[in-house]
Design a protein around this motif. Structure first.
Motif, PDB file in Angstrom:
ATOM      1  N   ASP B 273       0.804  -1.218   0.000  1.00 45.81           N
ATOM      2  CA  ASP B 273       0.000   0.000   0.000  1.00 45.81           C
ATOM      3  C   ASP B 273       0.837   1.268   0.000  1.00 45.81           C
ATOM      4  N   HIS B 274       2.113   1.175  -0.316  1.00 46.35           N
ATOM      5  CA  HIS B 274       2.941   2.369  -0.289  1.00 46.35           C
ATOM      6  C   HIS B 274       4.105   2.166  -1.231  1.00 46.35           C
ATOM      7  N   PHE B 275       4.573   3.223  -1.852  1.00 47.10           N
ATOM      8  CA  PHE B 275       5.735   3.036  -2.711  1.00 47.10           C
ATOM      9  C   PHE B 275       6.945   2.722  -1.824  1.00 47.10           C
ATOM     10  N   VAL B 276       7.869   1.924  -2.350  1.00 50.82           N
ATOM     11  CA  VAL B 276       9.028   1.527  -1.550  1.00 50.82           C
ATOM     12  C   VAL B 276      10.321   1.844  -2.288  1.00 50.82           C
ATOM     13  N   GLY B 277      10.218   2.677  -3.333  1.00 51.79           N
ATOM     14  CA  GLY B 277      11.398   3.022  -4.105  1.00 51.79           C
ATOM     15  C   GLY B 277      11.605   2.039  -5.249  1.00 51.79           C
ATOM     16  N   GLY B 278      12.475   2.409  -6.180  1.00 55.98           N
ATOM     17  CA  GLY B 278      12.784   1.540  -7.312  1.00 55.98           C
ATOM     18  C   GLY B 278      11.527   1.087  -8.034  1.00 55.98           C
ATOM     19  N   HIS B 279      11.467  -0.198  -8.360  1.00 55.03           N
ATOM     20  CA  HIS B 279      10.299  -0.728  -9.062  1.00 55.03           C
ATOM     21  C   HIS B 279       9.526  -1.719  -8.202  1.00 55.03           C
ATOM     22  N   GLY B 280       9.580  -1.536  -6.887  1.00 52.45           N
ATOM     23  CA  GLY B 280       8.909  -2.451  -5.967  1.00 52.45           C
ATOM     24  C   GLY B 280       7.428  -2.622  -6.263  1.00 52.45           C
ATOM     25  N   LEU B 281       6.731  -1.494  -6.429  1.00 46.74           N
ATOM     26  CA  LEU B 281       5.288  -1.567  -6.695  1.00 46.74           C
ATOM     27  C   LEU B 281       5.017  -2.234  -8.040  1.00 46.74           C
ATOM     28  N   GLU B 282       5.811  -1.863  -9.050  1.00 44.82           N
ATOM     29  CA  GLU B 282       5.613  -2.428 -10.391  1.00 44.82           C
ATOM     30  C   GLU B 282       5.827  -3.938 -10.372  1.00 44.82           C
ATOM     31  N   SER B 283       6.750  -4.419  -9.537  1.00 42.59           N
ATOM     32  CA  SER B 283       7.000  -5.860  -9.482  1.00 42.59           C
ATOM     33  C   SER B 283       5.797  -6.602  -8.922  1.00 42.59           C
ATOM     34  N   VAL B 284       5.236  -6.049  -7.830  1.00 46.20           N
ATOM     35  CA  VAL B 284       4.085  -6.711  -7.200  1.00 46.20           C
ATOM     36  C   VAL B 284       2.879  -6.665  -8.126  1.00 46.20           C
ATOM     37  N   LEU B 289      -0.748  -8.555 -12.809  1.00 49.09           N
ATOM     38  CA  LEU B 289      -1.165  -8.266 -14.182  1.00 49.09           C
ATOM     39  C   LEU B 289      -0.944  -9.489 -15.069  1.00 49.09           C
ATOM     40  N   TYR B 290       0.242 -10.096 -14.956  1.00 44.42           N
ATOM     41  CA  TYR B 290       0.558 -11.247 -15.793  1.00 44.42           C
ATOM     42  C   TYR B 290      -0.293 -12.457 -15.412  1.00 44.42           C
ATOM     43  N   ALA B 291      -0.611 -12.568 -14.131  1.00 46.47           N
ATOM     44  CA  ALA B 291      -1.490 -13.662 -13.713  1.00 46.47           C
ATOM     45  C   ALA B 291      -2.854 -13.486 -14.366  1.00 46.47           C
ATOM     46  N   ARG B 292      -3.334 -12.243 -14.368  1.00 48.85           N
ATOM     47  CA  ARG B 292      -4.643 -11.972 -14.944  1.00 48.85           C
ATOM     48  C   ARG B 292      -4.652 -12.241 -16.444  1.00 48.85           C
ATOM     49  N   GLU B 293      -3.511 -11.958 -17.095  1.00 41.97           N
ATOM     50  CA  GLU B 293      -3.434 -12.183 -18.539  1.00 41.97           C
ATOM     51  C   GLU B 293      -3.252 -13.666 -18.882  1.00 41.97           C
ATOM     52  N   GLY B 294      -3.196 -14.491 -17.854  1.00 43.02           N
ATOM     53  CA  GLY B 294      -3.130 -15.934 -18.089  1.00 43.02           C
ATOM     54  C   GLY B 294      -1.745 -16.455 -18.413  1.00 43.02           C
ATOM     55  N   LEU B 295      -0.687 -15.709 -18.050  1.00 44.47           N
ATOM     56  CA  LEU B 295       0.661 -16.212 -18.295  1.00 44.47           C
ATOM     57  C   LEU B 295       0.946 -17.405 -17.381  1.00 44.47           C
ATOM     58  N   VAL B 298       5.810 -16.157 -13.494  1.00 44.29           N
ATOM     59  CA  VAL B 298       6.416 -14.833 -13.391  1.00 44.29           C
ATOM     60  C   VAL B 298       7.812 -14.999 -12.800  1.00 44.29           C
ATOM     61  N   ILE B 299       8.771 -14.252 -13.350  1.00 45.08           N
ATOM     62  CA  ILE B 299      10.122 -14.266 -12.791  1.00 45.08           C
ATOM     63  C   ILE B 299      10.470 -12.852 -12.327  1.00 45.08           C
ATOM     64  N   GLN B 300      10.885 -12.750 -11.060  1.00 49.45           N
ATOM     65  CA  GLN B 300      11.309 -11.460 -10.521  1.00 49.45           C
ATOM     66  C   GLN B 300      12.838 -11.416 -10.569  1.00 49.45           C
ATOM     67  N   VAL B 301      13.371 -10.365 -11.157  1.00 46.26           N
ATOM     68  CA  VAL B 301      14.816 -10.245 -11.353  1.00 46.26           C
ATOM     69  C   VAL B 301      15.334  -9.053 -10.567  1.00 46.26           C
ATOM     70  N   THR B 318       2.598 -14.133  -1.237  1.00 43.22           N
ATOM     71  CA  THR B 318       1.150 -14.071  -1.043  1.00 43.22           C
ATOM     72  C   THR B 318       0.449 -13.949  -2.392  1.00 43.22           C
ATOM     73  N   VAL B 319       1.010 -13.102  -3.288  1.00 41.32           N
ATOM     74  CA  VAL B 319       0.421 -12.936  -4.619  1.00 41.32           C
ATOM     75  C   VAL B 319       0.393 -14.288  -5.339  1.00 41.32           C
ATOM     76  N   SER B 320       1.491 -15.026  -5.246  1.00 43.73           N
ATOM     77  CA  SER B 320       1.569 -16.315  -5.909  1.00 43.73           C
ATOM     78  C   SER B 320       0.509 -17.263  -5.359  1.00 43.73           C
ATOM     79  N   GLY B 321       0.360 -17.261  -4.025  1.00 43.10           N
ATOM     80  CA  GLY B 321      -0.646 -18.126  -3.406  1.00 43.10           C
ATOM     81  C   GLY B 321      -2.054 -17.762  -3.858  1.00 43.10           C
ATOM     82  N   ASP B 322      -2.348 -16.455  -3.894  1.00 46.11           N
ATOM     83  CA  ASP B 322      -3.701 -16.006  -4.236  1.00 46.11           C
ATOM     84  C   ASP B 322      -4.040 -16.209  -5.710  1.00 46.11           C
ATOM     85  N   THR B 323      -3.039 -16.026  -6.601  1.00 49.13           N
ATOM     86  CA  THR B 323      -3.334 -16.123  -8.028  1.00 49.13           C
ATOM     87  C   THR B 323      -3.077 -17.524  -8.569  1.00 49.13           C
ATOM     88  N   GLY B 324      -2.322 -18.307  -7.817  1.00 47.11           N
ATOM     89  CA  GLY B 324      -1.998 -19.651  -8.283  1.00 47.11           C
ATOM     90  C   GLY B 324      -0.915 -19.666  -9.354  1.00 47.11           C
TER      91      GLY B 324
END
Lengths: 322, 362
Positions: B273-284, B289-295, B298-301, B318-324
């Motif tokens: 719920d808050h920006f954390v610098g860099g691309h933290g928010l975009e990663s989460v 987004l990719y889960a919704r698009e049916g990919l 996801v790989i976080q680098v 948690t995101v992985s658990g919720d989206t499968g």
């Protein structure tokens, strides 16, 4: 009665007296976790992501321990404590990091954000109190009272040269005035310098070795602010600015004979700022040692390094006298 | 003035165009190699993050080729990147490298300072020259992104192993040589058809989205050619982090931020719920987004010890658990070994393949 749990970690060592006074003035009971033990560390390490720093892992351990004994966990989001600067990204995301533990306890997460100036701590205090069912006016009053108490705490650190535990308990520190003993600046974040469970007991070991440890928190704000002006660019992390500025102030005035910087493995801000601290110490010909700790650090190895460092200091002091 | 800049993926193509059209003598740092990494890690603070070490290595290698001025970006935190230049400056001084770092700080820290730094680089040329240079560089920037995107989607469908990478390199070389916006368009068209000719299959076996810290995502040397490796395993790689996207998100008004990136930031909110610098928010948000698009995954680098990405990683579970959707986190530094990476990627792709078969069979 409602019990709010304050985990003993991270900014606990900076603000606990303020938080405690605030909740007490609101009539809310406060419970804290115990000192960082091996069990607390292990619990935190097993639930944190690998690359998190030791203080964050310990904090998670404290949250897990405390969750069983309280109704809500107090995990503030301290974004910024001054205009134009932040704390640390991990503190910005702390509520979510704790949230990923799913302790089953609700989190109370006031947001303190001074990045754009203003008096945001009082807003955070009021929001926090309302969340716990107290009125705004009562919250503002409790906050003012807590600030007063907090001032006594910071003064007892700075004026008397005390350490966290003593200042919290309101004990006067029995400082040693023995001039023959080397003084070592123990430079590090409050949670590194004050938490024996993660700093391998560095302060106790130094005392045993006949050294007078000096804390960066003893340096008054105006002094570390002016010390930090020596940096090539304004630092955007307040606590790092304080560390560098305090080191600069103490080293410049010859108020220490050596500097030991205690850092947790993977600490981002320290990784860059320690470079400038080391240069400052070298420039003033003050011996500098960096001690990096993580969950695998062994006390015996650290003690050997401390002994070697202190031996070297004692020799230097001896040479100077003759 | 012999000007250089840090490398990041193929960003040297637009950078070279930008500064060369302004009349500067440009020294493109040699492509990053193990030597670059070794030089950077030897002289940088031990626990500094990897992009600091790589870009320091670039500066040293460019100075060896005679560069005397380097352009570097600044920042206002809380990510460490904003202090790189200051650290690199003192290190280069210690090394006796006569490299003058021109730091472009965001306008937040003062328009006048920024204008002054820019005018140092343009050598007092007028706004017209600056505009023309920016236009050419921007055209190249977008074209490079397009070629990279085509390579990512075509590689899993190539007829012959290595064909897409060869076509991609040829296309990038054409873009690098283009001297006008029109030539950039022609080079782009030629590049498109070069890549199209390598394709032998209609669809890729599976799709994976990449999120994370932008330097590590874009820099093929630093992430050990992650996209090529995945492509050759039959994976179509998606990512919304691009050079042109970075420019749009950071240097232009908010409405120019790429739609996917804006969407990702919104999607992150329930988890962070808050920006954390860099691309933290975009990663989460990107993972959602990719889960919704049916990919399929996801790989976080990220660079080892990256602060914003560590926060993101904490909630990605948690995101992985919720989206499968399975999420793999890869962190890189000078100690990362190729064989270890390859094994982890193969295991991950294997897992995704099995899940897909399971889903199809069940």
């Amino acid at each position: 009665m409602m019990v709010v749990g304050i985990p003993r970690g991270l900014l606990f060592y900076e603000y606990y007296p303020l938080w405690r006074a605030f909740f007490q003035a609101l009539g809310i009971a406060v419970e804290t976790s115990g000192p960082t033990s091996r069990a607390v560390l292990d619990a935190g390490v097993s639930r944190a992501v690998d690359e998190a720093c030791l203080p964050v892992k310990a904090y998670l351990g404290h949250c897990l321990e405390l969750a069983e004994r309280c109704d809500a966990l107090f995990v503030p989001r301290v974004v910024s404590v001054e205009r134009g600067a932040y704390t640390c990204p991990k503190l910005l995301g702390l509520p979510e990091i704790v949230g990923s533990l799913r302790t089953g306890r609700p989190l109370v997460t006031p947001v303190v954000d001074y990045t754009r100036g203003g008096s945001r701590a009082v807003d955070a205090a009021i929001a926090c109190a309302r969340r716990l069912g107290c009125g705004s006016v009562r919250a503002a009053w409790a906050y003012v009272r807590a600030r007063l108490e907090y001032r006594t705490f910071t003064e007892s650190l700075q004026v008397a040269g005390g350490w966290f535990e003593g200042a919290v308990a309101g004990r006067a520190e029995t400082g040693t005035a023995d001039r023959a003993r080397p003084r070592v600046l123990v430079l590090g974040h409050v949670y590194m310098v004050n938490d024996r469970g993660i700093n391998l007991g560095i302060r106790e070991h130094l005392l045993r070795l006949g050294v007078r440890p000096v804390a960066p928190q003893w340096v008054a704000r105006r002094n570390w602010t002016s010390g930090a002006r020596a940096l090539p660019k304004k630092l955007f992390w307040t606590y790092e600015k304080q560390l560098f500025g305090a080191a600069k102030h103490v080293v410049d005035r010859g108020e220490c004979d050596g500097v030991i910087q205690i850092t947790s493995f993977g600490c981002g801000p320290d990784s860059l700022v320690s470079e400038f601290v080391r240069r400052e110490a070298e420039r003033s010909r003050v011996p500098y040692m960096a001690l990096t700790v993580d969950e695998h650090a062994g006390e015996a190895g650290a003690v050997t390094r401390l002994e070697a460092f202190v031996d070297m200091l004692a020799r230097r002091l001896g040479d100077r006298e003759t | 003035m012999r000007l250089t800049f840090p490398r990041m993926g193929n960003s040297h193509i637009p950078f070279k165009a930008l500064f060369a059209s302004l009349g500067a003598e440009v020294v493109v740092p040699p492509p990053s190699t193990r030597r670059t990494a070794a030089l950077g890690s030897r002289h940088a603070p031990e626990f500094a993050c990897f992009p600091l070490k790589m870009t320091l290595g670039n500066f040293i290698e460019a100075a060896e080729l005679g560069a005397d001025t380097a352009v570097m970006a600044g920042g206002v935190g809380p990510c460490r990147f904003g202090y790189y230049a200051q650290v690199q400056k003192v290190i280069l001084q210690d090394l006796g490298r006569d490299l003058d770092l021109v730091v472009l700080e965001p306008p937040k820290l003062g328009w006048i300072h920024l204008a002054h730094q820019v005018s140092r680089l343009t050598g007092g040329r007028g706004a017209g020259a600056l505009l023309r240079a920016v236009r050419l560089a921007w055209a190249k920037c977008n074209a490079v992104d397009e070629i990279e995107r085509l390579a990512r989607t075509s590689r899993p469908r190539q007829g012959e192993r290595g064909a897409v990478t060869r076509a991609e390199n040829a296309a990038l070389d054409l873009l690098d040589r283009a001297e006008s916006a029109r030539q950039v368009q022609e080079a782009l068209e030629a590049g498109r058809s070069l890549i199209a000719r390598t394709v032998a299959r209609r669809t890729a076996e599976m799709r994976v989205g990449i999120v994370g810290e932008i330097f590590m995502v874009l820099d093929g040397f630093s992430n050990m050619d992650l996209e090529r490796r995945l492509g050759e395993m039959g994976v179509e790689v998606h990512r919304f982090l691009t050079m042109s996207g970075w420019v749009r998100a950071n240097l232009l008004p908010k409405r120019y931020t790429p739609a996917e990136e804006r969407e990702a930031v919104g999607l992150a909110r329930p988890y962070l719920d808050h920006f954390v610098g860099g691309h933290g928010l975009e990663s989460v948000g990107g993972a959602r987004l990719y889960a919704r698009e049916g990919l399929d995954g996801v790989i976080q680098v990220m660079p080892f010890t990256c602060m914003p990405e560590i926060v993101a990683e904490s909630v990605l579970r948690t995101v992985s658990g919720d989206t499968g959707v399975p999420i793999l986190t890869l962190s890189f530094d000078e100690h990362t070994a190729e064989a270890g990476l390859q094994t982890r990627l193969e295991a991950f792709v294997d897992l995704l393949r099995r899940r897909r078969r399971g889903a199809a069979g069940g």
